[in-house]
Design an enzyme around this catalytic site. Structure first.
Site, mmCIF file in Angstrom:
data_model
loop_
_atom_site.group_PDB
_atom_site.id
_atom_site.type_symbol
_atom_site.label_atom_id
_atom_site.label_comp_id
_atom_site.label_asym_id
_atom_site.label_seq_id
_atom_site.Cartn_x
_atom_site.Cartn_y
_atom_site.Cartn_z
ATOM 1 N N GLY A 46 43.035 73.191 18.306
ATOM 2 C CA GLY A 46 41.776 72.623 18.779
ATOM 3 C C GLY A 46 41.048 73.634 19.641
ATOM 4 O O GLY A 46 41.632 74.624 20.100
ATOM 5 N N GLN A 51 35.228 76.403 26.120
ATOM 6 C CA GLN A 51 36.290 77.417 26.262
ATOM 7 C C GLN A 51 35.811 78.805 25.841
ATOM 8 O O GLN A 51 36.437 79.799 26.175
ATOM 9 C CB GLN A 51 37.532 77.027 25.448
ATOM 10 C CG GLN A 51 38.272 75.809 26.019
ATOM 11 C CD GLN A 51 39.470 75.448 25.182
ATOM 12 O OE1 GLN A 51 39.337 74.724 24.191
ATOM 13 N NE2 GLN A 51 40.634 75.938 25.543
ATOM 14 N N CYS A 94 47.419 75.084 26.085
ATOM 15 C CA CYS A 94 45.966 75.261 26.173
ATOM 16 C C CYS A 94 45.652 76.738 25.994
ATOM 17 O O CYS A 94 46.285 77.590 26.622
ATOM 18 C CB CYS A 94 45.466 74.774 27.539
ATOM 19 S SG CYS A 94 43.676 74.903 27.718
ATOM 20 N N LEU A 95 44.668 77.019 25.125
ATOM 21 C CA LEU A 95 44.323 78.419 24.874
ATOM 22 C C LEU A 95 43.713 79.063 26.126
ATOM 23 O O LEU A 95 43.689 80.283 26.215
ATOM 24 C CB LEU A 95 43.361 78.509 23.687
ATOM 25 C CG LEU A 95 43.934 77.983 22.358
ATOM 26 C CD1 LEU A 95 42.881 78.024 21.262
ATOM 27 C CD2 LEU A 95 45.176 78.783 21.935
ATOM 28 N N HIS A 136 42.682 65.869 24.678
ATOM 29 C CA HIS A 136 42.716 67.177 25.351
ATOM 30 C C HIS A 136 41.336 67.851 25.238
ATOM 31 O O HIS A 136 40.813 68.387 26.220
ATOM 32 C CB HIS A 136 43.811 68.020 24.702
ATOM 33 C CG HIS A 136 43.983 69.400 25.234
ATOM 34 N ND1 HIS A 136 45.126 69.818 25.896
ATOM 35 C CD2 HIS A 136 43.174 70.493 25.192
ATOM 36 C CE1 HIS A 136 44.992 71.091 26.231
ATOM 37 N NE2 HIS A 136 43.816 71.529 25.810
ATOM 38 N N GLU A 137 40.743 67.807 24.042
ATOM 39 C CA GLU A 137 39.451 68.483 23.826
ATOM 40 C C GLU A 137 38.308 67.739 24.504
ATOM 41 O O GLU A 137 37.389 68.364 25.050
ATOM 42 C CB GLU A 137 39.166 68.638 22.319
ATOM 43 C CG GLU A 137 40.222 69.408 21.529
ATOM 44 C CD GLU A 137 40.594 70.752 22.118
ATOM 45 O OE1 GLU A 137 39.776 71.351 22.817
ATOM 46 O OE2 GLU A 137 41.744 71.191 21.892
ATOM 47 N N HIS A 140 38.255 68.689 27.962
ATOM 48 C CA HIS A 140 37.602 69.995 28.163
ATOM 49 C C HIS A 140 36.089 69.842 28.334
ATOM 50 O O HIS A 140 35.506 70.463 29.221
ATOM 51 C CB HIS A 140 37.849 70.924 26.968
ATOM 52 C CG HIS A 140 39.074 71.782 27.084
ATOM 53 N ND1 HIS A 140 39.318 72.604 28.161
ATOM 54 C CD2 HIS A 140 40.117 71.968 26.237
ATOM 55 C CE1 HIS A 140 40.465 73.252 27.975
ATOM 56 N NE2 HIS A 140 40.979 72.881 26.812
HETATM 57 O O1 K1U Z 1 42.109 73.161 23.593
HETATM 58 C C1 K1U Z 1 42.960 74.053 23.534
HETATM 59 O O2 K1U Z 1 43.176 74.763 24.496
HETATM 60 C C2 K1U Z 1 43.737 74.221 22.255
HETATM 61 C C3 K1U Z 1 45.133 73.621 22.328
HETATM 62 C C4 K1U Z 1 45.059 72.189 21.834
HETATM 63 C C5 K1U Z 1 46.244 71.319 22.089
HETATM 64 C C6 K1U Z 1 47.533 71.718 21.884
HETATM 65 C C7 K1U Z 1 48.598 70.861 22.104
HETATM 66 C C8 K1U Z 1 48.363 69.591 22.519
HETATM 67 C C9 K1U Z 1 47.074 69.194 22.749
HETATM 68 C C10 K1U Z 1 46.017 70.037 22.518
HETATM 69 C C11 K1U Z 1 46.037 74.474 21.444
HETATM 70 O O3 K1U Z 1 45.839 74.595 20.285
HETATM 71 S S1 K1U Z 1 47.372 75.271 22.205
HETATM 72 C C12 K1U Z 1 48.209 76.061 20.843
HETATM 73 C C13 K1U Z 1 49.008 75.136 20.011
HETATM 74 O O4 K1U Z 1 49.319 74.039 20.424
HETATM 75 C C14 K1U Z 1 49.436 75.528 18.645
HETATM 76 C C15 K1U Z 1 49.143 76.767 18.127
HETATM 77 C C16 K1U Z 1 49.563 77.095 16.843
HETATM 78 C C17 K1U Z 1 50.280 76.206 16.084
HETATM 79 C C18 K1U Z 1 50.582 74.982 16.601
HETATM 80 C C19 K1U Z 1 50.169 74.632 17.871
HETATM 81 ZN ZN ZN Z 2 42.883 73.365 26.192
#
Ligand code: K1U
Ligand code: ZN
Length: 178
Positions: A46, A51, A94-95, A136-137, A140
């Site tokens: 996401g 972001q 979270c990225l 989560h989004e 944000h």
């Molecule tokens: O919003 C963001 O920072 C993105 C975040 C979203 C998220 C992850 C987990 C739970 C809720 C919301 C991410 O994508 S973190 C990376 C991640 O979870 C992932 C990356 C590659 C493959 C699978 C998962």
């Molecule tokens: Zn995030």
């Protein structure tokens, strides 16, 4: 399409409340294309426009697995219209807070209304990882980070760590420029 820089904690822009999208034009379509490129590159499941420093209520999501076809989804002006009393605990990342993961309790099911890229209104029912990711989004775009849902002790610790890293990076940049 362009790969955009993802803002990292403690960047204050991550705390902005994003503005609703009034018109879905070429600018919004270009923003969405950049968001997908940035999200897939990270990689993430996401991304919220804020972001990448654009405080507009735009979210991208793709929950497909590595070996599956991509399922890109766009949510413009998303709003939670229902949240279940029943909750679930999921590990979140979270990225904007790389390599930090923590369990968060949120409603198990949500309904979210939103606009697609053609401006058409939809309402989706989500459960499990989809519900977690949408919440989560949507957090944000309201200036909320998942660390706001964990203990103050853990939150303060991660903020301190990222603040220290940002200061060190600034010092290194200054030295290279001098
Ligand atoms: O919003 C963001 O920072 C993105 C975040 C979203 C998220 C992850 C987990 C739970 C809720 C919301 C991410 O994508 S973190 C990376 C991640 O979870 C992932 C990356 C590659 C493959 C699978 C998962
Ligand atoms: Zn995030």
């Amino acid at each position: 399409m362009a790969l955009r820089e993802i803002l990292k904690l403690p960047d204050k822009r991550l705390r902005l409340v994003s503005e609703p999208v009034k018109r879905i034009d070429a600018g919004i379509r270009a923003l969405v294309a950049d968001m997908f490129e940035t999200m897939y590159d990270a990689p993430g499941i996401g991304l919220a426009a804020v972001q990448i420093g654009v405080a507009k209520r735009v979210v991208t999501v793709d929950l497909s697995k590595k070996d599956e076809a991509q399922e890109p989804r766009v949510f413009i002006n998303p709003e939670i219209t229902f949240a279940s009393a029943e909750t679930a605990i999921h590990e979140e990342g979270c990225l904007s807070i790389p390599e930090f993961y923590e369990e968060v309790e949120r409603p198990l099911q949500v309904k979210v209304k939103y606009l697609d890229l053609d401006g058409k209104a939809h309402e989706v029912e989500a459960e499990g990882l989809f519900a977690t990711c949408l919440q989560h989004e949507i957090d944000h775009i309201n200036g909320v980070l998942f660390i706001d849902h964990i203990s103050k002790l853990k939150r303060d610790r991660v903020i301190k760590k990222f603040t220290k890293a940002a200061k060190a990076e600034k010092t290194t940049k200054k030295k290279v420029e001098a």
